[in-house]
Design an enzyme around this catalytic site. Structure first.
Site, short mmCIF file in Angstrom:
data_model
loop_
_atom_site.label_atom_id
_atom_site.label_comp_id
_atom_site.label_asym_id
_atom_site.label_seq_id
_atom_site.Cartn_x
_atom_site.Cartn_y
_atom_site.Cartn_z
N CYS A 217 25.90 -43.56 30.82
CA CYS A 217 24.64 -44.27 30.98
C CYS A 217 23.44 -43.36 30.77
O CYS A 217 22.33 -43.82 30.61
CB CYS A 217 24.56 -44.90 32.36
SG CYS A 217 25.99 -45.91 32.69
N SER B 191 34.45 -54.20 38.06
CA SER B 191 34.01 -54.78 36.80
C SER B 191 35.15 -54.84 35.78
O SER B 191 35.87 -53.87 35.57
CB SER B 191 32.86 -53.91 36.25
OG SER B 191 32.39 -54.44 35.04
N ALA B 192 35.30 -56.00 35.12
CA ALA B 192 36.47 -56.27 34.27
C ALA B 192 36.62 -55.31 33.09
O ALA B 192 37.74 -54.92 32.74
CB ALA B 192 36.43 -57.71 33.78
N HIS B 193 35.50 -54.95 32.47
CA HIS B 193 35.64 -54.18 31.22
C HIS B 193 36.13 -52.75 31.45
O HIS B 193 36.43 -52.03 30.49
CB HIS B 193 34.34 -54.19 30.40
CG HIS B 193 33.24 -53.31 30.91
ND1 HIS B 193 33.05 -52.04 30.43
CD2 HIS B 193 32.28 -53.50 31.84
CE1 HIS B 193 32.00 -51.50 31.04
NE2 HIS B 193 31.52 -52.37 31.91
N ASN C 19 32.64 -41.71 38.44
CA ASN C 19 32.88 -41.99 37.03
C ASN C 19 32.82 -40.75 36.14
O ASN C 19 33.42 -40.72 35.08
CB ASN C 19 31.87 -43.02 36.53
CG ASN C 19 30.45 -42.76 37.01
OD1 ASN C 19 30.19 -42.66 38.20
ND2 ASN C 19 29.54 -42.61 36.08
N GLY D 61 29.03 -54.72 36.88
CA GLY D 61 29.12 -53.87 38.06
C GLY D 61 27.74 -53.50 38.58
O GLY D 61 27.49 -53.51 39.78
N THR E 289 25.44 -71.14 35.36
CA THR E 289 26.69 -71.75 34.91
C THR E 289 27.82 -70.71 34.85
O THR E 289 27.63 -69.61 34.33
CB THR E 289 26.49 -72.42 33.54
OG1 THR E 289 25.51 -73.44 33.70
CG2 THR E 289 27.78 -73.04 33.01
C1 LIG Z 1 30.71 -48.50 34.76
C2 LIG Z 1 30.31 -48.31 36.16
C3 LIG Z 1 29.39 -49.17 36.77
C4 LIG Z 1 28.70 -50.27 36.02
O1 LIG Z 1 29.52 -51.35 35.72
P1 LIG Z 1 29.07 -52.33 34.54
O2 LIG Z 1 29.99 -53.49 34.63
O3 LIG Z 1 29.22 -51.56 33.28
O4 LIG Z 1 27.64 -52.70 34.82
C5 LIG Z 1 29.10 -48.98 38.11
N1 LIG Z 1 29.68 -48.00 38.81
C6 LIG Z 1 30.57 -47.15 38.26
C7 LIG Z 1 31.20 -46.11 39.10
C8 LIG Z 1 30.91 -47.28 36.91
O5 LIG Z 1 31.79 -46.43 36.37
#
Ligand SMILES: *Cc1c(COP(=O)(O)O)cnc(C)c1O
Length: 390
Positions: free
Chosen positions: A324, A198-200, A150, A70, A236
């Site tokens: 973070c 973002s997938a995770h 977040n 992300g 890749t």
């Molecule tokens: C987790 C998060 C990101 C970062 O995504 P990653 O895939 O972990 O780099 C960016 N923006 C928000 C709002 C998030 O919660």
């Protein structure tokens, strides 16, 4: 008992997602750019994943670019727009509660002569639309505002922001990392030009993310060296990751209504019990639209770090401020922007529930939090001072 209540930081990989990925990490190992059958099989997995994701968002597969995270997507969006449109203007508008992936990227752009307006938010973390309108200038090229925050879960009035951006022909980038797979995300209905997710964060694998870039929006390149992802993100292709991301998003969307109901009911019960049993606590953003599983609570006259560590000792994983920034003890810029005094920002804990969170886990957490807060307050000089002056 171990209880994971840090789903806004990351989530557990879903078993079905892993299963869908395994073939692409074993037999189907070809390079998706190769023309032979090994490569073609990988290409097929990549194309299908891109189509699935595009369909869910209601956009064209050509408008989906895969990245590795992300943060990378936010960088590509912001720096890419800055590079492509700098001749039109060097003013960018954002909110004061963005993720560091946006905030620090914009601050970095100041070195290249860009001017950044950080919009204020109200006490619930909602961006002021009036301030947005007032801050628009002739040379504004980009509005970058997140879908949901977040740390506190506040959902922004993104449809209104999209409308304002469109009226003024300004590109609207939306960090939707916290909303994809959790609430409805339709870029066209919102009027967002670039959307990052973002997938995770929705039970997919780490190391894969994607962005919607509306056809017609130009992005300057950040990296060079190949033709992948429309030359915008060469290297890749991580096909297993793409397959995992598409599978995870499909599943999250299928179960979305059920998860929203379950998580918000558990969250509301959790907050109600704590409010009933503990004095001097405040639930942030309680009365605005927010993410179903996010609960941000000020435990006044205490340090968040000691709460976090005590809960961790009891097997409960939470976060103080943003994940973070957990390694530096600066108060969260999000909470400060909401007008929360610094000492109460330091005592704020984020509980983020997930689709696997159970009533038993929440009951154990309620009991543990009450016990922890009461114990810590007995030895807290801040609490002692508060009680003496009451
Ligand atoms: C987790 C998060 C990101 C970062 O995504 P990653 O895939 O972990 O780099 C960016 N923006 C928000 C709002 C998030 O919660």
């Amino acid at each position: 008992m171990r209880v994971y209540l840090d789903n806004n930081a990351t989530t557990k990989l879903d078993k079905d997602v892993l299963e869908a990925m395994i073939p692409y990490m074993t037999e189907i190992y070809g390079n998706a750019s190769s023309l032979h059958s090994f490569g073609r099989e990988a290409t097929r997995g990549m194309n299908e994943s891109r189509e699935k994701i595009a369909n869910i968002l209601g956009v064209s597969p050509k408008e989906i670019i895969f990245t590795a995270s992300g943060v990378e997507g936010d960088n590509l969006a912001i720096r890419g727009i800055a590079r492509a449109y700098k001749n039109r203007g060097k003013h960018i508008i954002t909110s004061s509660i963005e993720h560091p992936g946006v905030k620090e990227t914009l601050n970095d752009l100041k070195k290249e002569g860009f001017e950044i307006t950080f919009l204020p938010v109200d006490k619930d973390g909602v961006v002021s639309l009036e301030a947005l309108k007032d801050s628009i200038r002739e040379d504004t090229i980009l509005i970058s505002i997140m879908h949901a925050n977040n740390e506190v879960g506040t959902i922004q009035p993104v449809e209104e922001i999209g409308k304002i951006a469109k009226e003024h022909r300004i590109i609207f980038h939306m960090d939707a990392v916290q909303t994809a797979g959790k609430i409805v995300l339709k870029p066209l209905e919102i009027g967002a030009d670039i959307v990052v997710f973002s997938a995770h964060k929705f039970h997919g694998p780490k190391g894969i993310a994607a962005m919607y870039v509306r056809n017609g929006v130009r992005l300057g390149k950040l990296i060079t060296g190949g033709g992948q992802e429309g030359k915008m993100r060469p290297g890749t292709s991580n096909v297993a990751g793409m397959v995992g991301m598409a599978t995870a998003l499909e599943k999250a969307v299928k179960d979305m209504d059920e998860n929203i109901k379950k998580e918000s009911e558990l969250r509301d019960y959790f907050e109600e019990q704590l409010l009933k049993n503990l004095p001097e606590i405040v639930v942030n953003a309680k009365n605005v639209k927010r993410l179903p599983g996010t609960s941000s609570i000020q435990f006044r006259y205490l340090e968040g770090e000691s709460i976090l560590l005590t809960l961790n000792y009891k097997g409960i994983a939470v976060s103080s401020g943003s994940a973070c920034s957990s390694d530096d003890l600066q108060a969260s810029h999000v909470l400060l922007a909401m007008g929360i005094p610094i000492e109460f920002a330091h005592g704020t804990i984020r509980f983020s529930l997930g689709n696997e969170t159970t009533k038993e886990e929440i009951d154990y957490t309620i009991e543990s939090v009450i016990e922890t807060i009461n114990k810590l307050r007995v030895i807290s000089p801040l609490w002692g001072e508060f009680v003496d002056n009451r």
